[in-house]
Write a protein that holds these residues in place. Structure first.
Motif, PDB file in Angstrom:
ATOM      1  N   PHE A  19      -2.000 -13.699  -5.709  1.00 51.95           N
ATOM      2  CA  PHE A  19      -3.199 -13.445  -5.208  1.00 51.95           C
ATOM      3  C   PHE A  19      -3.017 -13.198  -3.655  1.00 51.95           C
ATOM      4  CE2 PHE A  19      -7.272 -14.761  -2.810  1.00 51.95           C
ATOM      5  CZ  PHE A  19      -7.992 -13.688  -3.049  1.00 51.95           C
ATOM      6  N   CYS A  20      -3.413 -11.951  -3.101  1.00 45.42           N
ATOM      7  CA  CYS A  20      -3.318 -11.514  -1.668  1.00 45.42           C
ATOM      8  C   CYS A  20      -4.753 -11.886  -1.125  1.00 45.42           C
ATOM      9  CB  CYS A  20      -3.159 -10.151  -1.822  1.00 45.42           C
ATOM     10  SG  CYS A  20      -1.505  -9.520  -2.326  1.00 45.42           S
ATOM     11  N   HIS A  21      -4.538 -13.246  -0.316  1.00 41.15           N
ATOM     12  CA  HIS A  21      -5.658 -13.835   0.168  1.00 41.15           C
ATOM     13  C   HIS A  21      -6.240 -13.296   1.645  1.00 41.15           C
ATOM     14  CE1 HIS A  21      -3.402 -16.693   2.360  1.00 41.15           C
ATOM     15  NE2 HIS A  21      -2.729 -16.667   1.387  1.00 41.15           N
ATOM     16  N   THR A  22      -5.267 -12.871   2.403  1.00 40.59           N
ATOM     17  CA  THR A  22      -5.519 -12.582   3.778  1.00 40.59           C
ATOM     18  C   THR A  22      -4.750 -11.285   4.224  1.00 40.59           C
ATOM     19  OG1 THR A  22      -5.872 -14.616   4.262  1.00 40.59           O
ATOM     20  CG2 THR A  22      -5.653 -13.285   6.068  1.00 40.59           C
ATOM     21  N   ALA A  23      -5.718 -10.495   4.768  1.00 37.22           N
ATOM     22  CA  ALA A  23      -4.956  -9.043   5.120  1.00 37.22           C
ATOM     23  C   ALA A  23      -5.215  -9.192   6.783  1.00 37.22           C
ATOM     24  CB  ALA A  23      -5.739  -7.904   4.634  1.00 37.22           C
ATOM     25  N   HIS A  24      -4.000  -8.544   7.220  1.00 42.25           N
ATOM     26  CA  HIS A  24      -3.856  -8.732   8.922  1.00 42.25           C
ATOM     27  C   HIS A  24      -3.983  -7.210   9.107  1.00 42.25           C
ATOM     28  CE1 HIS A  24      -2.957 -12.882   8.993  1.00 42.25           C
ATOM     29  NE2 HIS A  24      -2.214 -12.801   7.977  1.00 42.25           N
ATOM     30  N   TRP A  25      -4.924  -6.556   9.799  1.00 38.73           N
ATOM     31  CA  TRP A  25      -4.986  -5.165   9.831  1.00 38.73           C
ATOM     32  C   TRP A  25      -5.171  -4.877  11.298  1.00 38.73           C
ATOM     33  CZ3 TRP A  25      -9.662  -4.651  12.816  1.00 38.73           C
ATOM     34  CH2 TRP A  25     -10.293  -5.620  12.476  1.00 38.73           C
ATOM     35  N   SER A  52      -0.725  -7.023  -9.773  1.00 43.49           N
ATOM     36  CA  SER A  52       0.424  -7.601  -9.220  1.00 43.49           C
ATOM     37  C   SER A  52       0.612  -6.993  -7.865  1.00 43.49           C
ATOM     38  CB  SER A  52       1.715  -7.137 -10.190  1.00 43.49           C
ATOM     39  OG  SER A  52       2.895  -7.244  -9.423  1.00 43.49           O
ATOM     40  N   ARG A  53       1.075  -7.808  -6.822  1.00 43.30           N
ATOM     41  CA  ARG A  53       1.104  -7.454  -5.633  1.00 43.30           C
ATOM     42  C   ARG A  53       2.199  -6.467  -5.399  1.00 43.30           C
ATOM     43  NH1 ARG A  53       5.457  -9.751  -2.813  1.00 43.30           N
ATOM     44  NH2 ARG A  53       6.455 -11.347  -3.993  1.00 43.30           N
ATOM     45  N   THR A  54       3.203  -6.322  -6.071  1.00 35.48           N
ATOM     46  CA  THR A  54       4.064  -5.089  -6.088  1.00 35.48           C
ATOM     47  C   THR A  54       3.578  -3.958  -6.472  1.00 35.48           C
ATOM     48  OG1 THR A  54       4.893  -5.669  -8.309  1.00 35.48           O
ATOM     49  CG2 THR A  54       6.216  -6.574  -6.376  1.00 35.48           C
ATOM     50  N   ASP A  55       2.257  -4.084  -6.945  1.00 38.77           N
ATOM     51  CA  ASP A  55       1.639  -2.792  -7.678  1.00 38.77           C
ATOM     52  C   ASP A  55       0.509  -2.250  -6.469  1.00 38.77           C
ATOM     53  OD1 ASP A  55       3.183  -2.364  -9.865  1.00 38.77           O
ATOM     54  OD2 ASP A  55       1.825  -3.520 -11.249  1.00 38.77           O
ATOM     55  N   LEU A  56       0.104  -3.149  -5.667  1.00 34.43           N
ATOM     56  CA  LEU A  56      -0.757  -2.726  -4.764  1.00 34.43           C
ATOM     57  C   LEU A  56      -0.441  -1.794  -3.761  1.00 34.43           C
ATOM     58  CD1 LEU A  56      -2.041  -6.476  -3.976  1.00 34.43           C
ATOM     59  CD2 LEU A  56      -3.486  -4.711  -5.318  1.00 34.43           C
ATOM     60  N   ALA A  59      -3.751   1.451   0.799  1.00 37.79           N
ATOM     61  CA  ALA A  59      -5.301   1.982   0.637  1.00 37.79           C
ATOM     62  C   ALA A  59      -6.088   1.040  -0.100  1.00 37.79           C
ATOM     63  CB  ALA A  59      -5.091   3.369  -0.028  1.00 37.79           C
ATOM     64  N   ASP A  60      -5.505   0.430  -1.094  1.00 38.69           N
ATOM     65  CA  ASP A  60      -6.485  -0.325  -1.811  1.00 38.69           C
ATOM     66  C   ASP A  60      -6.816  -1.799  -1.150  1.00 38.69           C
ATOM     67  OD1 ASP A  60      -5.937   1.236  -4.028  1.00 38.69           O
ATOM     68  OD2 ASP A  60      -4.328   0.229  -4.727  1.00 38.69           O
ATOM     69  N   ILE A  61      -5.844  -2.274  -0.259  1.00 37.10           N
ATOM     70  CA  ILE A  61      -5.962  -3.291   0.409  1.00 37.10           C
ATOM     71  C   ILE A  61      -7.108  -3.218   1.540  1.00 37.10           C
ATOM     72  CG2 ILE A  61      -5.075  -5.204   1.770  1.00 37.10           C
ATOM     73  CD1 ILE A  61      -2.658  -4.986  -0.062  1.00 37.10           C
ATOM     74  N   ILE A  62      -6.846  -1.845   2.230  1.00 40.59           N
ATOM     75  CA  ILE A  62      -7.576  -1.654   3.386  1.00 40.59           C
ATOM     76  C   ILE A  62      -9.142  -1.463   2.722  1.00 40.59           C
ATOM     77  CG2 ILE A  62      -8.290   0.269   5.109  1.00 40.59           C
ATOM     78  CD1 ILE A  62      -5.246   0.446   5.556  1.00 40.59           C
ATOM     79  N   ALA A  63      -9.142  -0.916   1.613  1.00 41.49           N
ATOM     80  CA  ALA A  63     -10.555  -0.722   0.937  1.00 41.49           C
ATOM     81  C   ALA A  63     -11.249  -1.893   0.711  1.00 41.49           C
ATOM     82  CB  ALA A  63     -10.531   0.034  -0.342  1.00 41.49           C
ATOM     83  N   ASP A  64     -10.280  -2.881   0.399  1.00 43.45           N
ATOM     84  CA  ASP A  64     -10.845  -4.223   0.241  1.00 43.45           C
ATOM     85  C   ASP A  64     -11.419  -4.981   1.401  1.00 43.45           C
ATOM     86  OD1 ASP A  64     -10.500  -4.210  -2.447  1.00 43.45           O
ATOM     87  OD2 ASP A  64      -8.754  -5.448  -2.578  1.00 43.45           O
ATOM     88  N   VAL A  65     -10.693  -4.836   2.480  1.00 44.34           N
ATOM     89  CA  VAL A  65     -10.803  -5.233   3.994  1.00 44.34           C
ATOM     90  C   VAL A  65     -12.224  -4.645   4.355  1.00 44.34           C
ATOM     91  CG1 VAL A  65     -10.234  -5.065   6.265  1.00 44.34           C
ATOM     92  CG2 VAL A  65      -8.489  -5.921   4.518  1.00 44.34           C
ATOM     93  N   LYS A  66     -12.465  -3.483   4.360  1.00 45.99           N
ATOM     94  CA  LYS A  66     -13.558  -2.757   4.843  1.00 45.99           C
ATOM     95  C   LYS A  66     -14.979  -3.200   3.862  1.00 45.99           C
ATOM     96  CE  LYS A  66     -11.686   1.401   6.807  1.00 45.99           C
ATOM     97  NZ  LYS A  66     -11.695   2.890   6.702  1.00 45.99           N
ATOM     98  N   ALA A  67     -14.544  -3.494   2.555  1.00 46.54           N
ATOM     99  CA  ALA A  67     -15.620  -3.951   1.541  1.00 46.54           C
ATOM    100  C   ALA A  67     -16.168  -5.373   2.204  1.00 46.54           C
ATOM    101  CB  ALA A  67     -15.543  -4.058   0.317  1.00 46.54           C
ATOM    102  N   VAL A  68     -15.193  -6.197   2.481  1.00 45.10           N
ATOM    103  CA  VAL A  68     -15.442  -7.462   2.916  1.00 45.10           C
ATOM    104  C   VAL A  68     -16.184  -7.487   4.334  1.00 45.10           C
ATOM    105  CG1 VAL A  68     -14.396  -9.725   3.608  1.00 45.10           C
ATOM    106  CG2 VAL A  68     -13.771  -8.742   1.703  1.00 45.10           C
ATOM    107  N   LEU A  69     -15.702  -6.497   5.100  1.00 42.67           N
ATOM    108  CA  LEU A  69     -16.138  -6.470   6.609  1.00 42.67           C
ATOM    109  C   LEU A  69     -17.595  -6.029   6.417  1.00 42.67           C
ATOM    110  CD1 LEU A  69     -13.193  -5.241   8.583  1.00 42.67           C
ATOM    111  CD2 LEU A  69     -14.147  -7.517   8.766  1.00 42.67           C
TER     112      LEU A  69
END
Length: 100
Positions: A19-25, A52-56, A59-69
């Motif tokens: 699980f990717c729990h923290t994104a540093h952007w 799987s983190r190798t499949d992430l 753009a998907d993680i940035i979209a998650d960051v923006k959704a959380v923010l």
């Protein structure tokens, strides 16, 4: 023409389940010869099923960051960069070191 770019500096994950729990952007705005930059870290929400983190993809993680923010915070971050560049172009304040 000015551009604003969101990117990932790093992503922290749990070894046990991936699980990717923290994104540093980063967010960078470039307007001609002027640029402004912001950095942050966001704790991500764990989904019911993990990709799987190798499949992430970035753009998907940035979209998650923006959704959380949330929209308001994303807009605030981007607007602060616009204001920073505006101040660079037409300074309203200065600083100096006085002579001893």
């Amino acid at each position: 023409m000015a551009t604003t770019t969101w990117a990932l500096a790093n992503v922290d994950y749990d070894v046990s389940d991936g699980f990717c729990h923290t994104a540093h952007w980063t967010v960078t705005r470039v307007d001609g010869d002027y640029s402004a930059y912001s950095y942050g870290s966001t704790t991500l929400t764990k989904p019911e099923s993990l990709t799987s983190r190798t499949d992430l993809k970035t753009a998907d993680i940035i979209a998650d960051v923006k959704a959380v923010l949330g929209t308001d915070q994303v807009t605030s971050i981007e607007n602060s960069l616009v204001l920073n560049i505006s101040e660079q172009k037409t300074p309203t304040q200065g600083s100096f070191v006085p002579a001893s």
